[in-house]
Motif scaffolding. Structure first.
Motif: not given
Length: 67
Positions: A2-3, A5-7, A10, A66
């Protein structure tokens, strides 16, 4: 997972540390890997074409960071 998916959305450097750099925007993340839209590549190849989508499975030791 899930962490990661925050990408989505980007821009990242794909396989940082490779001889040839590749940048892409993360379009989708699945349990199997990541779909990128390639934004820049220091060496054009059939795999990394600017403007095209490219899927890389996690099994290919996928690494990105990132920008």
């Amino acid at each position: 997972m899930s962490h990661l998916r925050n990408m989505i959305g980007k821009e990242v450097l794909i396989y940082p540390g490779d001889t040839y750099y590749k940048k892409g925007i993360i379009e989708q993340i699945t349990n199997f890997g990541v779909l990128f839209t390639i934004t820049e590549a220091s060496k054009q190849s059939s795999d990394y074409v600017v403007g095209k989508k490219h899927f890389i499975p996690f099994s290919a030791k996928l690494a990105f960071r990132e920008i």
